[in-house]
Design an enzyme around this catalytic site. Structure first.
Site, mmCIF file in Angstrom:
data_model
loop_
_atom_site.group_PDB
_atom_site.id
_atom_site.type_symbol
_atom_site.label_atom_id
_atom_site.label_comp_id
_atom_site.label_asym_id
_atom_site.label_seq_id
_atom_site.Cartn_x
_atom_site.Cartn_y
_atom_site.Cartn_z
ATOM 1 N N ASP A 16 -15.892 4.960 3.209
ATOM 2 C CA ASP A 16 -14.829 4.540 2.668
ATOM 3 C C ASP A 16 -14.731 3.589 1.777
ATOM 4 O OD1 ASP A 16 -13.729 6.778 4.078
ATOM 5 O OD2 ASP A 16 -12.636 5.418 5.676
ATOM 6 N N SER A 35 0.787 -1.167 0.114
ATOM 7 C CA SER A 35 0.096 0.027 0.082
ATOM 8 C C SER A 35 0.873 1.101 -0.027
ATOM 9 C CB SER A 35 -1.124 0.046 1.302
ATOM 10 O OG SER A 35 -1.541 1.151 1.338
ATOM 11 N N LEU A 74 -7.074 7.432 6.928
ATOM 12 C CA LEU A 74 -7.149 7.623 5.309
ATOM 13 C C LEU A 74 -7.913 6.728 4.567
ATOM 14 C CD1 LEU A 74 -3.684 9.318 4.617
ATOM 15 C CD2 LEU A 74 -5.689 10.444 4.961
ATOM 16 N N GLY A 75 -8.436 5.686 5.286
ATOM 17 C CA GLY A 75 -9.245 4.515 4.532
ATOM 18 C C GLY A 75 -8.432 3.375 4.249
ATOM 19 N N ALA A 93 -3.627 5.731 9.780
ATOM 20 C CA ALA A 93 -3.668 7.364 9.642
ATOM 21 C C ALA A 93 -4.816 7.731 9.574
ATOM 22 C CB ALA A 93 -2.404 7.952 8.745
ATOM 23 N N SER A 114 -7.981 0.512 5.388
ATOM 24 C CA SER A 114 -8.423 -0.664 5.748
ATOM 25 C C SER A 114 -9.550 -0.734 4.649
ATOM 26 C CB SER A 114 -9.113 -0.668 7.213
ATOM 27 O OG SER A 114 -9.892 0.227 7.300
#
Length: 1239
Positions: free
Chosen positions: A1057, A986, A994-995, A992, A997
């Site tokens: 997300d 990634s 930011l999506g 953090a 997951s």
């Protein structure tokens, strides 16, 4: 006896005829008949008075005649011009035509003929081809305008076409010609009927030409002589022989008629165009002579005087009224009233009418009075005030009706308004000054009258204060204030602590207006005048505080133009005051709006400038000239520009030195930069001559830290004469400017040469710039505190130690090159990875199926705190994908195992068949409705055993459990038994906010659904690349299983997300509903990771608790964030349109403002963090706009990168962030969603 001696009947007839026709000439001794009493007056030159109808119709006929001439030569451009003039002339004649209630026939005939003419020319195609460009254009325009114009006259034109008017009146000249012909025929008839005695003789009046009478006499004598010479006929008969007609030849007769016609035309033209003008006394019959006011035996009482007064004023405003005579009559009537002791009330009433008549003397409101009338006006107003002061018991008011007036007996009631009279006098005084040449003695003489005007205002104030209404008192106070505010009082300047009368009066009057005035205009103007007066006398803090408290800068655009002009003058005076007090930045801020556009002269109403885009109409020019201020109220424009440029120099030069390598640096003063650029473009630069050249030369000297040269350019004999000596106590101002030049030169020197030094001695700097060592210490301390200078002060040695010097220009270029090469290498490696680093699914048949699933990460953009519990915290949000990718490479295995290799989380695990069998037995659900596994199964899986209970271990556990749950659920539904190998990578920071997951879950869902044949391998590629996108139906299934993975990780996610990661682009979230945005601009952003840990659950709970505790505070904040979301969507739509650079720049500015406001609101909610605030502040210093993203409390922030930002500026910001131990990624918004790549 011969017939010659005897005389015939014709002779007697002719003699009798002569007795009737031959009237004695003027000057003869015989008495003049009554019928010819005014023959002498006819011989004198007279002014012909024509009616309005004749004037307007003659104007129309003249234009029609000119149009006919142009039609003959087919000059279509001129015909178009004539048609437009005809329309304007007809508009002027509408009042006359409405009275006649009939459109003139000649006008309709002109429109009909013009319409036929245009149609004929339009149908002649060959003729149109031969026309010039102007004529062809004129024909086209005329055809369109005529068609549109004739719509208003359709019915009249149709009626005219049915019955054309053949008996239309001829022109004035033709009618004169017909009249002369009729007179000639009448004379001839007289000669022919000489015998008929019973016929009444016709009386002949004198014509202007004496030749007519001579012709008549000559004709009569010729007739009688011809009749006498004919002896062949008997008495009583008249024989017409050829000799009679030969005496006047036909050619001679035509010649005489032609000459008469030419004389009449010439005479009429002279009368119309002017000729020899004479002063004509006109007016009402009562003013025409010098009439007596009253008859000899008339009793002069109140009733008679009022009747005569009404008789005089009834002629007011009428055409032909002699205004000068009317004033004289009113004064005479007043003297008669005073002589007969009719009381003060009737004298006051007459005085009101006298002053009104003086004001009416000049009917044009745009022009000023004549000098003698102005003197009469001043005398009249003073006399009126004398009457008012001497008779305080007389009730005067403009609301008193004429019927209720009482001028005979006390208590007296008189209709009138002294305040209105004085206000009009004040306006006339201003117009008098405007009309005078400012540099003439006439202006000085007229300005002397201001003393008397101010005395009148003082007397009026004394009269109104005890008996007037609050509105009237406010009006007279404002008049006094407007005569005081711009006058400088040296005594008040020298002794600000002493109580000064002008300041005391000004303050009292202004406070009264603030408290009592019901209109915003009077209060606004009085406040501006007070601020101006305070600033003029260097009372900076009082003037500044009053301006800030008034908030006029927010509402002044809604005021009238004179008030806006006063606001501009006040701001300029405020800026000059700040400059004199040494507040350079405040002076620049106050003057920048006036000076930036180059229209200071016009904005201050001190003159008109030529407009390049469009010219002013005469009416606009008259209106703007009326707004101009008298010369004695002007502010010196060269002084103003010099103060502005010097202020800009003292601010801009140190700033330019501090940001020399910053390509994104903003311009503080555009006007200053323009002056500097114009100087740099000059090939040869000589010694400075003008004020601007002196400032430019001083700026160049300051750049090098040469303060002495800079000071010599700013303060010298030439500049003193032009600028500095215009200040009161100019020595003080010059000393202040010198000290500021020394201080700013020191700052510039430190910014420019700090990279050269390791340390600097304060004593050396003090000697170099001739400043006290304490001042040097203070300046450097401020620079260190403001982080402008990376250094520290060593107190024992009195030196400045440089900590981290800025790189030189060569070093900066080398660093930029290194960054670009590194970026190029990364891109090259990524391209090679796409081409060569492929993994395959292995099936029993040995076929190779390529599958590398990639997806964009999700970034919450504007208006929302975090995706979890978004329905509880906030109702609206916008989420957008980024160009950073998460990649999962999948290969099918024959063994019943899952091999995981996620290097970003340090995961390299192999989950055996035991754990897979246990988990598969616990999962349930269908393809369309997946069910979460039981939480108790976590404890039974060996692969989920934690080595350490830290954050990294928890992330590993969540990642492994999500992967295994997704795989087992889908494998159980499909009935398969194979295993899988997963390699994940990634570009996103993990954990953090930011999506990452959601991005990982989307990749797993897409790969597993394709592996187990629930969805087909996509065939369509994105823009011709090797990325293949699934169908919309398949993407919805992928999103459903990605949401399943998100619920395993987060428990209760919003679904934002995973939707963005699956579908890409951007979505709008509102009350649980997710709507994809149709258009998302390709915005470049810089993503900054603070690396600060944070708890999303804790932050969301904190905001929820605060909201429940104080809903009246936090609800408006959240509602404001909703409105920001709507505004961002509008900005996105505007950016997606193919608009010009100006519109796009405005859209970016709007978006940046919304980002700033949203960040402040998030700070108010308490979800920000000091590191995030530091990032936003750092970005703001270099011209970028940043805000937090995700849950806040740490995590990441982002800033928008405009298209016009240079690479150097971006790299400089990246470097600054990396120096602070932050991570940076440059990416774009609106990337694609989940996709499959293959060779």
């Amino acid at each position: 006896m011969s017939r010659f001696f005897k005389g015939s009947d014709s002779e007697s007839d002719s003699s009798s005829s002569d007795s009737e026709v031959n009237v004695p000439r003027p000057g003869a001794s015989t008495a003049r008949p009554v019928a010819y009493a005014f023959s002498d007056d006819e011989d004198e030159p007279k002014r012909i008075v024509r009616s309005a109808k004749d004037k307007r119709f003659d104007e129309l006929r003249e234009i029609i005649k000119k149009m006919g001439n142009h039609k003959k030569i087919k000059d279509m451009a001129s015909v178009l011009t004539d048609f437009e003039e005809l329309g304007k002339a007809y508009d002027k004649s509408k009042k006359v035509i409405e009275k006649e209630n009939q459109i003139p026939r000649f006008f309709l005939r002109c429109l009909v003929e013009l319409e036929d003419f245009v149609s004929e020319c339009w149908e002649d195609r060959e003729g149109r081809k031969q026309m010039s460009k102007n004529n062809a254009k004129g024909l086209t325009t005329l055809r369109q305008k005529l068609k549109k114009y004739n719509r208003d006259f359709e019915s009249d034109i149709a009626t005219y076409r049915e019955n054309p008017d053949e008996g239309e009146e001829e022109e004035a000249v033709d009618s004169e010609e017909e009249k002369s012909e009729e007179e000639a025929r009448e004379d001839f008839t007289k000669m022919k009927a000489a015998k008929e005695e019973s016929r009444p003789s016709k009386k002949v009046t004198y014509d202007d030409d004496d030749d007519d009478d001579d012709d008549i006499d000559w004709e009569m004598s010729s007739d009688s002589s011809s009749s006498e010479s004919d002896g062949g006929e008997g008495p009583g008969t008249t024989v017409y022989t050829a000799a009679m007609f030969l005496k006047k030849q036909p050619g001679e007769e035509k010649k005489e008629k032609k000459e008469k016609k030419e004389k009449r035309v010439k005479k009429k033209r002279e009368e119309d165009e002017g000729g020899e003008w004479e002063e004509v006394t006109k007016g009402a019959p009562m003013i025409k002579e010098a009439p007596k006011m009253f008859a000899k035996d008339t009793e002069v009482n109140h009733e008679a005087v009022i009747k005569k007064l009404n008789e005089i004023i009834s002629a007011r405003g009428k055409k032909g009224t002699d205004r000068n005579e009317q004033i004289a009559l009113l004064k005479e009537l007043q003297s008669i009233s005073n002589a007969n002791n009719l009381g003060p009330a009737i004298s006051m009433k007459i005085m009101f009418h006298i002053i009104s008549a003086i004001y009416d003397y000049n009917p044009n409101i745009a022009t000023c009075m004549r000098s003698e009338m102005w003197e009469k006006c001043l005398a009249g107003v003073s006399e009126l005030l004398d009457m008012v002061e001497a008779n305080p018991d007389i009730n005067i008011g403009e609301n008193i009706l004429e019927e209720s007036e009482n001028v005979t007996t006390p208590p007296y009631r008189v209709r009138g308004c002294v305040l209105t009279i004085v206000e009009r006098m004040d306006e006339e005084f201003t117009k008098m000054l405007q009309a005078c040449d400012a540099h003439s003695t006439e202006y000085v003489d007229r300005l002397k009258d201001e003393k008397e005007v101010c005395v009148i205002l003082d007397r009026l104030q004394t009269y109104l204060v005890p008996r007037g209404t609050t509105e009237e008192i406010c009006r007279v106070y404002l008049r006094r204030i407007e005569h005081m505010y711009y006058k400088f009082d040296p005594e008040a300047y020298d002794n600000p602590k002493l109580e000064n009368k002008s300041f005391k009066d000004m303050e009292e009057m202004c406070k009264f207006i603030y408290a009592k005035d019901l209109t915003d205009r009077l209060r606004t103007r009085s406040m501006l005048c007070q601020i101006y007066h305070q600033a003029l006398h260097d009372r900076w803090y009082q003037a500044r505080d009053l301006m800030l408290m008034s908030h006029l800068q927010d509402t002044i655009q809604h005021s009238d133009v004179p008030t806006q002009i006063l606001y501009n003058r006040t701001m300029v005076q405020l800026g000059l005051c700040a400059f004199r007090k040494g507040n350079i930045r405040d002076a620049h801020n106050a003057l920048v709006d006036i000076q930036s556009g180059g229209r200071a002269k016009e904005l201050l109403a001190q003159g008109l400038l030529l407009q390049r885009q469009h010219e002013r109409t005469p009416e606009q020019e008259k209106i703007e000239k009326r707004r101009l201020l008298p010369y004695h109220m002007h502010i010196n424009l060269e002084l103003l520009e010099c103060v502005y440029l010097v202020s800009a120099m003292l601010i801009e030069v140190p700033y330019m030195a501090a940001h020399e390598m910053d390509a994104r640096r903003r311009m503080i003063s555009k006007n200053f930069h323009h002056v500097m650029r114009m100087s740099e473009r000059q090939a040869l630069t000589g010694p400075p001559e003008s004020m601007r050249e002196h400032v430019v030369a001083a700026s160049k000297a300051m750049k090098t830290g040469n303060w002495k040269e800079c000071k010599n350019y700013i303060i010298n004999e030439k500049m003193n004469a032009k600028v500095w000596e215009l200040f009161y106590k100019s020595e003080t101002v010059q000393e202040m400017v010198t000290s500021k030049i020394q201080e700013e030169s020191l700052r510039t020197y430190l910014f420019t040469y700090s990279s050269v030094y390791d340390s600097l001695s304060l004593e050396t700097l003090a000697e170099m710039f001739e400043i006290d060592q304490g001042v040097v210490h203070s300046i450097i301390s401020k620079m260190i505190i403001n982080e402008e200078l990376m250094a520290s002060l060593d107190e024992p040695t009195h030196t400045v130690v440089m900590h981290r010097t800025e790189p030189t220009r060569l070093q900066s270029l080398a660093l930029q090159l290194s960054e670009k090469v590194s970026s190029l290498v990364d891109n090259n490696e990524r391209i090679m990875e796409l081409k060569q680093g492929n993994l395959f699914f292995q099936k029993s048949g040995g076929n190779k199926i390529v599958s590398k699933v990639i997806t964009s990460k999700t970034g919450i953009k504007i208006g929302k705190i975090e995706e979890i519990n978004v329905k509880i915290i906030h109702s609206k949000a916008i989420a957008s994908s980024l160009s950073l990718r998460t990649t999962v490479k999948i290969r099918a295995l024959e063994e019943n195992i899952i091999s995981l290799d996620f290097s970003d989380l340090n995961i390299k695990e192999s989950i055996g068949s035991t754990d897979l069998t246990i988990l598969e037995s616990q999962v349930s659900g269908s393809l369309q409705e997946p069910c979460l596994p039981n939480e108790s199964v976590r404890d039974s899986l060996k692969c989920l055993e934690l080595q350490n209970a830290n954050v990294e271990s928890l992330l590993k556990q969540q990642t492994i459990f999500t992967t295994v749950s997704l795989f087992c659920s889908l494998r159980k539904i499909s009935g398969g038994k194979q295993g899988v190998e997963l390699v994940g990578k990634s570009d996103l920071p993990i954990g953090a906010g930011l999506g990452s997951s959601a991005s990982f879950s989307s990749c797993l869902a897409a790969g597993f659904l394709t592996l187990f044949d629930f969805i087909q391998t996509p065939e369509c590629s994105e823009n011709g690349s090797n990325k293949r996108i699934w169908s919309k139906q398949d993407l919805e299934l992928i999103n459903k299983w990605a949401y399943f993975g998100e619920k395993i990780i987060h428990g209760n996610p919003s679904g934002v997300d995973n939707s963005v990661a699956t579908f890409g682009g951007a979505i709008h979230f509102q009350r649980g509903e997710i709507t994809p945005l149709q258009c998302i601009p390709k915005l470049n952003i810089l993503l900054i990771n603070t690396k600060m840990p944070r708890s999303t659950k804790k932050l969301v709970g904190l905001v929820k608790e605060r909201k429940e505790k104080n809903p009246e505070i936090y609800e408006p904040i959240l509602q404001s964030m909703d409105e920001i979301t709507n505004a961002v969507m509008k900005a996105y739509d505007q950016m997606c349109e193919n608009c010009d650079d100006v519109t796009m720049s405005k859209a970016y500015s709007d978006l940046e403002n919304l980002i700033d406001v949203n960040q402040h609101l998030l700070q108010a909610l308490g979800v920000s963090h000091p590191t995030l605030d530091d990032i936003c502040l750092t970005c703001s210093r270099v011209g970028f706009h940043a805000k937090l993203t995700g849950a806040g409390g740490g995590g990441c922030a982002y800033c928008v990168i405009r298209p016009d930002v240079s690479e150097e500026a971006i790299e400089s910001l990246k470097k600054e962030m990396r120096n602070r131990n932050f991570e940076c990624w440059e990416c774009t918004l609106g990337g694609p969603g989940v996709a499959l790549t293959s060779p």
